[in-house]
Write an enzyme that holds these catalytic residues in place. Sequence first.
Site, short mmCIF file in Angstrom:
data_model
loop_
_atom_site.label_atom_id
_atom_site.label_comp_id
_atom_site.label_asym_id
_atom_site.label_seq_id
_atom_site.Cartn_x
_atom_site.Cartn_y
_atom_site.Cartn_z
CG MET A 1 -13.54 0.35 -30.12
SD MET A 1 -12.98 0.54 -28.41
CE MET A 1 -11.39 1.29 -28.65
CG ASP B 1 -22.50 3.11 -37.83
OD1 ASP B 1 -21.76 2.87 -36.86
OD2 ASP B 1 -22.98 2.21 -38.56
CB VAL C 1 -15.83 0.31 -39.81
CG1 VAL C 1 -16.24 1.73 -40.14
CG2 VAL C 1 -14.65 -0.12 -40.67
CD GLU D 1 -9.23 -5.24 -36.18
OE1 GLU D 1 -9.66 -4.07 -36.29
OE2 GLU D 1 -8.03 -5.50 -35.95
CE LYS E 1 -10.35 -2.13 -38.77
NZ LYS E 1 -11.24 -1.19 -38.11
CB SER F 1 -7.32 -4.50 -32.31
OG SER F 1 -8.59 -4.00 -32.16
CG HIS G 1 -4.79 0.09 -30.83
ND1 HIS G 1 -4.00 -0.82 -30.16
CD2 HIS G 1 -6.05 -0.38 -30.73
CE1 HIS G 1 -4.77 -1.78 -29.67
NE2 HIS G 1 -6.00 -1.53 -30.01
CG ASN H 1 -13.78 -1.39 -24.89
OD1 ASN H 1 -14.39 -0.42 -24.46
ND2 ASN H 1 -14.36 -2.55 -25.17
CG ASN I 1 -4.05 -5.97 -29.12
OD1 ASN I 1 -4.32 -6.20 -27.93
ND2 ASN I 1 -4.83 -5.28 -29.90
P1 NAD Z 1 -18.51 -2.40 -33.23
O1 NAD Z 1 -18.99 -3.58 -33.95
O2 NAD Z 1 -19.08 -2.05 -31.91
O3 NAD Z 1 -18.74 -1.12 -34.15
C1 NAD Z 1 -18.46 -1.06 -35.50
C2 NAD Z 1 -19.38 -0.04 -36.12
O4 NAD Z 1 -18.94 0.21 -37.44
C3 NAD Z 1 -20.83 -0.51 -36.22
O5 NAD Z 1 -21.68 0.47 -35.64
C4 NAD Z 1 -21.08 -0.60 -37.72
O6 NAD Z 1 -22.41 -0.27 -38.09
C5 NAD Z 1 -20.08 0.40 -38.24
N1 NAD Z 1 -19.71 0.27 -39.62
C6 NAD Z 1 -19.50 -0.86 -40.34
N2 NAD Z 1 -19.17 -0.53 -41.61
C7 NAD Z 1 -19.16 0.81 -41.68
C8 NAD Z 1 -18.90 1.75 -42.71
N3 NAD Z 1 -18.65 1.33 -43.94
N4 NAD Z 1 -18.96 3.06 -42.42
C9 NAD Z 1 -19.28 3.47 -41.19
N5 NAD Z 1 -19.56 2.63 -40.19
C10 NAD Z 1 -19.50 1.32 -40.43
O7 NAD Z 1 -16.94 -2.54 -33.17
P2 NAD Z 1 -15.91 -1.91 -32.16
O8 NAD Z 1 -15.71 -2.84 -31.03
O9 NAD Z 1 -16.28 -0.50 -31.89
O10 NAD Z 1 -14.57 -1.96 -33.02
C11 NAD Z 1 -14.28 -1.03 -34.02
C12 NAD Z 1 -12.80 -1.06 -34.33
O11 NAD Z 1 -12.07 -0.75 -33.16
C13 NAD Z 1 -12.29 -2.41 -34.79
O12 NAD Z 1 -11.29 -2.22 -35.74
C14 NAD Z 1 -11.70 -3.01 -33.52
O13 NAD Z 1 -10.70 -3.94 -33.77
C15 NAD Z 1 -11.13 -1.77 -32.90
N6 NAD Z 1 -10.92 -1.87 -31.46
C16 NAD Z 1 -11.86 -2.46 -30.67
C17 NAD Z 1 -11.64 -2.57 -29.32
C18 NAD Z 1 -12.65 -3.22 -28.43
O14 NAD Z 1 -12.31 -3.65 -27.34
N7 NAD Z 1 -13.91 -3.27 -28.83
C19 NAD Z 1 -10.45 -2.06 -28.75
C20 NAD Z 1 -9.52 -1.44 -29.59
C21 NAD Z 1 -9.78 -1.34 -30.95
#
Ligand code: NAD
Length: 715
Positions: free
Chosen positions: A325, A344, A401, A403, A408, A430, A451, A454, A501
């Site tokens: 994301m 990150d 970051v 979920e 968070k 999400s 929000h 993806n 959602n």
């Molecule tokens: P992901 O696991 O691909 O990425 C998360 C990233 O956050 C990783 O690169 C990790 O290294 C980094 N991270 C962890 N702790 C951190 C910190 N303290 N500081 C900076 N970076 C940090 O996850 P994602 O799928 O990209 O999801 C991220 C958020 O987006 C979540 O809250 C998820 O619910 C939300 N989201 C995801 C989707 C989806 O379909 N993937 C859709 C909508 C919302």
Amino acid sequence: MIYQGKALTAKYLEDGIAELCFDLEGDSVNKFNRVTLQELGEATTALVGEAGLKGVLVTSGKSVFIVGADITEFTELFKLPDAELRGWAQQANDVFNAFEDLPVPTVVAINGVALGGGFEMCLACDYRVMSTAAIVGLPEVKLGINPGFGGTVRLPRVIGCDNAMLWVATGNQQKPDAALKDGGVDAVVAPELLKEASLDLLKSAIAGEFDYKARRVEKTTPVKLNDIERMMSFTTGKAMVAQQAGRHMPAPLTAAKSMERNAGLNRAEAIEVEIDHFIKLVRTPQSAALVGLFLSEQAVSKAARGFAKAGGDVKQAAVLGAGIMGGGIAYQSAYKGTPILMKDIAEAGIELGMKEAGKLLAKRVSRGRMTADKMSAVLNSIRPSLSYDGFDKADVIVEAVVENPKVKRAVLAETEKHIRNDAVLASNTSTISITHLAEALERPENFCGMHFFNPVHAMPLVEVIRGEKTSESTVARVVKYALQMGKTPIVVNDCPGFYVNRVLFPYFAGFDMLIRDGADFRKVDKVMEGFGMPMGPAYLMDVVGIDTGYHAAEVMADGFPDRMRHDFTGISQMMFEAKRYGQKNGIGFYRYEEDKKGKPKKCEDDTALEMAAKAKQASVELSDDDIQARMMIPMCIETVRCIDEGILRDPADADMGLVMGIGFPVFRGGALRYIDQMGAKAFCEMADRYADLGPLYQPTASLRAMAANGETFFK
Ligand code: NAD
């Protein structure tokens, strides 16, 4: 002055040449509303009465030519009984015909958008000159109808049946080069030369250098095809149109049939055929849904612009987390012109985020949609980092970051220390409540949800979530940022899962119950794809990630335990426990193999079928209608709850949210339009037939009241 109205004027330019200029008073665009139509009729009569008239140049006083019919008038218009609707269409066509029959040559200077009725006006002219800045086309099928001002009659006679079939059945906008190639326009010129070139052409026609009368004969008599040609052209064309449109969209094929039937006729009879088909399509639920959705889209955009007014420009953004994301958000922000910092905690994360953005940009370059220079400029405006350096410059910081509420909260609290007091912090969570996350912050008023869906670059929706303490200026800033990113934001109030959602998980719960009761998940997928969903629920879970879905379902169950907590082990939980996470690890409900293009290809998997057999606790006889009803009822009822609880502003946001967020079929308009079209009474009766499935199938009191009073969500 020959004619002065509110929508158009006609006056002499020089030496017997009149200019008919569309310039709708009090509006930023020209459109064919009732006033414009009536005035075109009056102006035409006035032109006919001008003894010294030699030619007419048609122009626009706005940056568009004419955007089309006034769709805001459709809802009322389409409620008219057949005879009155026919009368309206016939009258409109009389106006266009009278204009086409003027005793002098006519040339239109198409300066900007000329779609639908706007392009039909152009077709009624003898010659069409198009600016390089203009687009033309007949997009009516996208509203579930066919052209009604002679488009299916004149276009095949101007550009040939095969081309006309393509233009009308796809509804695509035509760029100048394509329009010229097909013969839809006679010339394409630079904007600054448009009027002069059009006038020159008109003078040549007046001088007899071009035979404008011969063109009229072509447009008003049968298409010149022999019977075999006609059959070949239309039979092949119709088969192609039917295949592309699919069984849910009757408009393209009906429009093609209209062209086939009217091809052998003179103008008057041909127009009658067009009107017959037009009325037939107006009466379809698809056209009601598509017109309704168009109006909802306008309402949603207007609301967003209203929210954004106090937002101020976002000049610098930042994103935390460079995952799927975060990388997508960084790409979209940079691509649309807002520089962004991407932080990150892991080098690997950064690499993944940059790779993601690079991949999307490279695709644009390889498709010729972006230059390599622009690509490197965009990439340079994403600044990856492992520290908070530069965060004090950011106007909006989006947290993306993992979920996990604990992570968070900690990340948000830490970030708040590195940003300006007036900066806005937004979470891309999400499901987790914004009010809950805000408890970790010193300035909760500067915090809200943002929000994205993806993949970020492809999904148009952004939910902006207002927590209990979120200030309106925070909402304004984030809405503004979403608009800068080219997204369509809807503002919703806080609750677990927010809107999209929150209503998606009851749908998944319906799926789990179906499998428990003996349905085959492949069949459920097929039925829901047949309903019009882009993918069935099992496949969708695989794409979203079954682990992600599982964790989110837990949050939802905590938030709404009365109806979202299962009392059985569902197939999705079994998949999760077996570490079958879907596409991301190549195995879920289906097995995924890479195809030749490196894309995951869905294959059947025996173990998944065995697991489904284990999840089965009953053998309920389930028809396709049962499956559809059992999937849709929970989603629809939860949407009604979101309206009742004020999570959503209005039904337009609800339906647009589902269409843009999960690809709810446009021809059904959305969950609330689905209830409207069925009727609240019939919907409640249907839900009552499944009452033993529990509270997710229990209509709300508000819905029962609507059923009793015969009310609808949309007027
Ligand atoms: P992901 O696991 O691909 O990425 C998360 C990233 O956050 C990783 O690169 C990790 O290294 C980094 N991270 C962890 N702790 C951190 C910190 N303290 N500081 C900076 N970076 C940090 O996850 P994602 O799928 O990209 O999801 C991220 C958020 O987006 C979540 O809250 C998820 O619910 C939300 N989201 C995801 C989707 C989806 O379909 N993937 C859709 C909508 C919302």
